[in-house]
Scaffold this motif. Structure first.
Motif, PDB file in Angstrom:
ATOM      1  N   HIS A  78      -2.813 -15.385   4.403  1.00  0.00           N
ATOM      2  CA  HIS A  78      -3.464 -16.590   4.909  1.00  0.00           C
ATOM      3  C   HIS A  78      -4.835 -16.848   4.279  1.00  0.00           C
ATOM      4  O   HIS A  78      -5.202 -17.983   4.047  1.00  0.00           O
ATOM      5  N   LEU A  79      -5.584 -15.791   3.986  1.00  0.00           N
ATOM      6  CA  LEU A  79      -6.931 -15.980   3.437  1.00  0.00           C
ATOM      7  C   LEU A  79      -7.126 -15.292   2.094  1.00  0.00           C
ATOM      8  O   LEU A  79      -7.704 -15.867   1.173  1.00  0.00           O
ATOM      9  N   TYR A  80      -6.650 -14.068   1.981  1.00  0.00           N
ATOM     10  CA  TYR A  80      -6.757 -13.315   0.731  1.00  0.00           C
ATOM     11  C   TYR A  80      -5.362 -12.946   0.245  1.00  0.00           C
ATOM     12  O   TYR A  80      -4.448 -12.795   1.052  1.00  0.00           O
ATOM     13  N   ALA A  82      -5.868 -15.371  -1.841  1.00  0.00           N
ATOM     14  CA  ALA A  82      -6.276 -16.774  -1.988  1.00  0.00           C
ATOM     15  C   ALA A  82      -5.895 -17.512  -0.715  1.00  0.00           C
ATOM     16  O   ALA A  82      -4.865 -17.211  -0.103  1.00  0.00           O
ATOM     17  N   PRO A  83      -6.711 -18.478  -0.280  1.00  0.00           N
ATOM     18  CA  PRO A  83      -6.385 -19.221   0.937  1.00  0.00           C
ATOM     19  C   PRO A  83      -5.041 -19.920   0.820  1.00  0.00           C
ATOM     20  O   PRO A  83      -4.727 -20.520  -0.212  1.00  0.00           O
ATOM     21  N   ASN A  84      -4.249 -19.841   1.886  1.00  0.00           N
ATOM     22  CA  ASN A  84      -2.962 -20.519   1.894  1.00  0.00           C
ATOM     23  C   ASN A  84      -3.177 -22.003   2.175  1.00  0.00           C
ATOM     24  O   ASN A  84      -3.821 -22.361   3.167  1.00  0.00           O
ATOM     25  N   PRO A  85      -2.657 -22.901   1.331  1.00  0.00           N
ATOM     26  CA  PRO A  85      -2.942 -24.335   1.496  1.00  0.00           C
ATOM     27  C   PRO A  85      -2.413 -24.918   2.804  1.00  0.00           C
ATOM     28  O   PRO A  85      -3.049 -25.811   3.381  1.00  0.00           O
ATOM     29  N   VAL A  86      -1.277 -24.457   3.286  1.00  0.00           N
ATOM     30  CA  VAL A  86      -0.739 -24.976   4.546  1.00  0.00           C
ATOM     31  C   VAL A  86      -1.635 -24.568   5.708  1.00  0.00           C
ATOM     32  O   VAL A  86      -1.951 -25.378   6.594  1.00  0.00           O
ATOM     33  N   ILE A  87      -2.065 -23.311   5.703  1.00  0.00           N
ATOM     34  CA  ILE A  87      -2.939 -22.831   6.784  1.00  0.00           C
ATOM     35  C   ILE A  87      -4.283 -23.550   6.730  1.00  0.00           C
ATOM     36  O   ILE A  87      -4.842 -23.930   7.772  1.00  0.00           O
ATOM     37  N   MET A  88      -4.806 -23.773   5.536  1.00  0.00           N
ATOM     38  CA  MET A  88      -6.057 -24.509   5.412  1.00  0.00           C
ATOM     39  C   MET A  88      -5.903 -25.943   5.929  1.00  0.00           C
ATOM     40  O   MET A  88      -6.790 -26.477   6.599  1.00  0.00           O
ATOM     41  N   ALA A  89      -4.756 -26.556   5.636  1.00  0.00           N
ATOM     42  CA  ALA A  89      -4.508 -27.922   6.105  1.00  0.00           C
ATOM     43  C   ALA A  89      -4.461 -27.973   7.633  1.00  0.00           C
ATOM     44  O   ALA A  89      -4.994 -28.901   8.261  1.00  0.00           O
ATOM     45  N   LEU A 175       2.888  -2.522  15.443  1.00  0.00           N
ATOM     46  CA  LEU A 175       2.235  -3.704  14.888  1.00  0.00           C
ATOM     47  C   LEU A 175       1.526  -3.357  13.587  1.00  0.00           C
ATOM     48  O   LEU A 175       0.693  -2.452  13.549  1.00  0.00           O
ATOM     49  N   SER A 176       1.844  -4.099  12.543  1.00  0.00           N
ATOM     50  CA  SER A 176       1.171  -3.931  11.254  1.00  0.00           C
ATOM     51  C   SER A 176      -0.114  -4.748  11.235  1.00  0.00           C
ATOM     52  O   SER A 176      -0.354  -5.596  12.102  1.00  0.00           O
ATOM     53  N   SER A 177      -0.926  -4.511  10.221  1.00  0.00           N
ATOM     54  CA  SER A 177      -2.159  -5.290  10.070  1.00  0.00           C
ATOM     55  C   SER A 177      -1.843  -6.763   9.850  1.00  0.00           C
ATOM     56  O   SER A 177      -2.617  -7.640  10.246  1.00  0.00           O
ATOM     57  N   TYR A 178      -0.709  -7.065   9.224  1.00  0.00           N
ATOM     58  CA  TYR A 178      -0.308  -8.454   9.029  1.00  0.00           C
ATOM     59  C   TYR A 178      -0.071  -9.139  10.379  1.00  0.00           C
ATOM     60  O   TYR A 178      -0.294 -10.348  10.522  1.00  0.00           O
ATOM     61  N   GLN A 179       0.410  -8.367  11.358  1.00  0.00           N
ATOM     62  CA  GLN A 179       0.733  -8.936  12.666  1.00  0.00           C
ATOM     63  C   GLN A 179      -0.493  -9.045  13.568  1.00  0.00           C
ATOM     64  O   GLN A 179      -0.619  -9.992  14.336  1.00  0.00           O
ATOM     65  N   THR A 180      -1.381  -8.059  13.503  1.00  0.00           N
ATOM     66  CA  THR A 180      -2.570  -8.093  14.363  1.00  0.00           C
ATOM     67  C   THR A 180      -3.624  -9.059  13.846  1.00  0.00           C
ATOM     68  O   THR A 180      -4.473  -9.522  14.611  1.00  0.00           O
ATOM     69  N   ASP A 181      -3.570  -9.406  12.565  1.00  0.00           N
ATOM     70  CA  ASP A 181      -4.643 -10.174  11.937  1.00  0.00           C
ATOM     71  C   ASP A 181      -4.732 -11.607  12.454  1.00  0.00           C
ATOM     72  O   ASP A 181      -5.816 -12.164  12.568  1.00  0.00           O
ATOM     73  N   LEU A 182      -3.587 -12.230  12.764  1.00  0.00           N
ATOM     74  CA  LEU A 182      -3.576 -13.647  13.126  1.00  0.00           C
ATOM     75  C   LEU A 182      -3.279 -13.916  14.601  1.00  0.00           C
ATOM     76  O   LEU A 182      -3.472 -15.039  15.065  1.00  0.00           O
ATOM     77  N   ALA A 183      -2.775 -12.919  15.325  1.00  0.00           N
ATOM     78  CA  ALA A 183      -2.355 -13.149  16.706  1.00  0.00           C
ATOM     79  C   ALA A 183      -3.534 -13.606  17.570  1.00  0.00           C
ATOM     80  O   ALA A 183      -4.580 -12.958  17.597  1.00  0.00           O
ATOM     81  N   ARG A 184      -3.361 -14.711  18.281  1.00  0.00           N
ATOM     82  CA  ARG A 184      -4.430 -15.236  19.130  1.00  0.00           C
ATOM     83  C   ARG A 184      -4.462 -14.537  20.489  1.00  0.00           C
ATOM     84  O   ARG A 184      -5.474 -14.583  21.188  1.00  0.00           O
ATOM     85  N   ASN A 185      -3.371 -13.919  20.861  1.00  0.00           N
ATOM     86  CA  ASN A 185      -3.317 -13.145  22.097  1.00  0.00           C
ATOM     87  C   ASN A 185      -2.897 -11.719  21.759  1.00  0.00           C
ATOM     88  O   ASN A 185      -1.838 -11.508  21.164  1.00  0.00           O
ATOM     89  N   LEU A 201      -4.757  -3.639   0.400  1.00  0.00           N
ATOM     90  CA  LEU A 201      -6.153  -4.011   0.181  1.00  0.00           C
ATOM     91  C   LEU A 201      -6.291  -5.410  -0.394  1.00  0.00           C
ATOM     92  O   LEU A 201      -7.288  -6.095  -0.128  1.00  0.00           O
ATOM     93  N   ASP A 202      -5.323  -5.859  -1.195  1.00  0.00           N
ATOM     94  CA  ASP A 202      -5.395  -7.221  -1.729  1.00  0.00           C
ATOM     95  C   ASP A 202      -5.247  -8.243  -0.614  1.00  0.00           C
ATOM     96  O   ASP A 202      -5.921  -9.276  -0.621  1.00  0.00           O
ATOM     97  N   ARG A 203      -4.397  -7.965   0.351  1.00  0.00           N
ATOM     98  CA  ARG A 203      -4.147  -8.883   1.471  1.00  0.00           C
ATOM     99  C   ARG A 203      -5.391  -9.027   2.360  1.00  0.00           C
ATOM    100  O   ARG A 203      -5.631 -10.081   2.947  1.00  0.00           O
ATOM    101  N   HIS A 204      -6.176  -7.952   2.467  1.00  0.00           N
ATOM    102  CA  HIS A 204      -7.323  -7.947   3.379  1.00  0.00           C
ATOM    103  C   HIS A 204      -8.666  -7.914   2.658  1.00  0.00           C
ATOM    104  O   HIS A 204      -9.701  -7.742   3.303  1.00  0.00           O
ATOM    105  N   ALA A 205      -8.648  -8.067   1.332  1.00  0.00           N
ATOM    106  CA  ALA A 205      -9.886  -8.080   0.532  1.00  0.00           C
ATOM    107  C   ALA A 205     -10.686  -6.799   0.708  1.00  0.00           C
ATOM    108  O   ALA A 205     -11.912  -6.823   0.829  1.00  0.00           O
ATOM    109  N   GLY A 206      -9.990  -5.651   0.722  1.00  0.00           N
ATOM    110  CA  GLY A 206     -10.678  -4.368   0.779  1.00  0.00           C
ATOM    111  C   GLY A 206     -10.511  -3.655   2.105  1.00  0.00           C
ATOM    112  O   GLY A 206      -9.915  -4.162   3.057  1.00  0.00           O
TER     113      GLY A 206
END
Length: 464
Positions: A78-80, A82-89, A175-185, A201-206
């Motif tokens: 979603h962010l790293y 590179a920003p995802n264009p759909v999510i940014m929209a 739960l993976s980091s991909y799952q915990t990163d965006l969950a609002r609840n 590390l590429d997905r989370h920028a380090g």
């Protein structure tokens, strides 16, 4: 299925139509919402349309004009980097971004629980290594003890595909980091942090972003109990942030590196023995050396975390110990495939990073080590050091020659699994262990670590 609550009558966009995306679409319909789906893959869109779901290019003008929320599949960055264009929209349009994990926690509890004698609970497990085994082990202990339970998330079924909870049930989520990163609840009753080592590390920028994604499970939800592996600095930092003081038993610290002292609630394993300490006194001990399904210090760490989680539910140490002995382990994780002439064959294809491979290697003696694959960001690090338990490495992968040069042990370039297994069998002696622990991703030769492990098993079977 868990029908999604709180979005009745709303249009909800879904980006990514794999398992979690389609599951979310069905759960939204069950809750009275209207899903609007998109995936760049035409075949995925066709599958969704065959189920009756509307598909709409979410980059079209005003695509988010009447959308209440965007649900993103975990495999989509979603962010790293590179920003995802759909999510940014969506964010530009003021639309909240969420995932199926967030929908689950939003929807799991229902008014029907008012009639239960014992409230259902959720135990959520995250970390770099061991979270699958820890989750499965907790689930196994619960089943052994006769407690209603379901296993879901990054293992088993998707979170929205499970059945609505019954009286006293415990849902265990990996739960993976991909799952915990965006969950609002994120509101588990018990949250477990196994450990942290470089990965994704590429997905989370380090490492900082990677740790931050894991930390959200504890910081956002405020679990009643937090079980924290403290063998890395990040775990000690997290435990310190969550604890109100030395005697705060809402935080249970776990270690396999050292004895944990103090007035708090600690569970640690040393020399193969698990010990539980409370208020500075030992209250239980288990000999893990006799538990065949949990070999090595990395599995002892998993055992400590699972033990602590089940102790928070009130299970007696003797019950947990008995359940340990009937746990068979998970496929592709320290999985014994068979034996031949005193040679043991072990499949740990899930050891996809350096840290997990080092721990797998440390669990055995006289190892004929099959490793290699798609090297992850951060390099091979500790693999460049001498590994005393390894007699020789047999390297696979497209870049096998370069991989072999970075190892601190004698290595033979084999390239493919069939050659590696054949060479290891030819040179192995009674008492040796032929271990697949790749320390790398599988995608240069296989589409998953499971396929790589299955190939190892198939090649071994030729000799058994």
């Amino acid at each position: 299925m868990i029908p999604v609550q709180g979005l009745q009558g709303a249009r909800v966009a879904i980006l990514g139509l794999g398992r979690s995306g389609l599951s979310a679409a069905r759960a939204l319909v069950a809750g009275g919402a209207v899903p609007v789906c998109w995936d760049d893959n035409p075949a995925a869109r066709e599958k969704a349309q065959a189920e009756g779901f509307e598909c709409l290019d979410l980059l079209k003008s005003r695509a988010f004009a009447d959308v209440a929320r965007l649900i993103v599949s975990p495999g989509i960055p979603h962010l790293y980097p590179a920003p995802n264009p759909v999510i940014m929209a969506a964010q530009d349009a003021g639309v909240a971004v969420d995932n199926d994990i967030g929908l689950f926690f939003q929807s799991f509890a229902t008014k029907g629980w008012d009639n239960f004698d014992q409230m259902p609970k959720v135990i959520a497990v995250t970390g770099s290594n061991g979270k699958s085994t820890t989750s499965a082990l907790i689930h196994h202990i619960l089943e052994y003890a006769g407690r209603p339970t379901q296993l879901a998330g990054n293992i088993g079924r998707g979170v929205l595909d499970i059945d609505p909870a019954i009286d006293g049930e415990v849902v265990v989520l990996e739960l993976s980091s991909y799952q915990t990163d965006l969950a609002r609840n994120l509101t588990p009753d018990v949250a477990v942090f196994t450990n942290l080592s470089p990965d994704h590390l590429d997905r989370h920028a380090g490492m900082g972003g990677y740790f931050a994604a894991k930390r959200r499970l504890f910081a956002e939800g405020g679990p009643d109990r937090a079980i924290i592996g403290v063998d890395e600095a990040e775990g000690r930092f997290l435990a310190g942030q969550l604890s109100e003081g030395a005697a705060d038993d809402r935080v249970i610290r776990v270690s396999v590196d050292r004895k944990l002292a103090g007035l708090g609630w600690n569970v640690f394993a040393r020399k193969g023995f698990l010990a539980e300490m409370r208020n500075g006194k030992q209250v239980a001990s288990i000999d893990l050396r006799k538990v065949e399904g949990l070999p090595g210090s990395h599995n002892h760490q998993n055992a400590c975390a699972a033990y602590a989680a089940c102790r928070t539910l009130g299970f007696a140490p003797k019950v947990i110990e008995a359940a340990f002995h009937s746990f068979g382990g998970l496929p592709h994780r320290s999985q014994t495939v068979g034996e031949l002439r005193g040679i043991r064959f072990v499949n740990d294809s899930k050891a996809t990073n350096v840290d997990s491979a080092v721990k797998a290697v440390a669990a055995f003696q006289n190892i004929r080590w099959i490793c290699g694959g798609l090297e992850k960001e951060g390099g091979l690090g500790d693999l460049a050091k001498p590994l005393e338990t390894v007699r020789k490495a047999y390297v696979i992968g497209r870049e096998a020659a370069q991989f072999a040069m970075k190892l601190g042990v004698e290595a033979e370039v084999c390239g493919t699994m069939d050659v590696a297994v054949a060479r290891a069998v030819a040179e192995a002696e009674a008492g040796d262990v032929v271990l697949l622990a790749p320390a790398a991703a599988s995608f240069d030769q296989y589409d998953s670590f499971e396929r790589r492990g299955d190939d190892f098993i198939a090649q071994v079977q030729k000799f058994l």
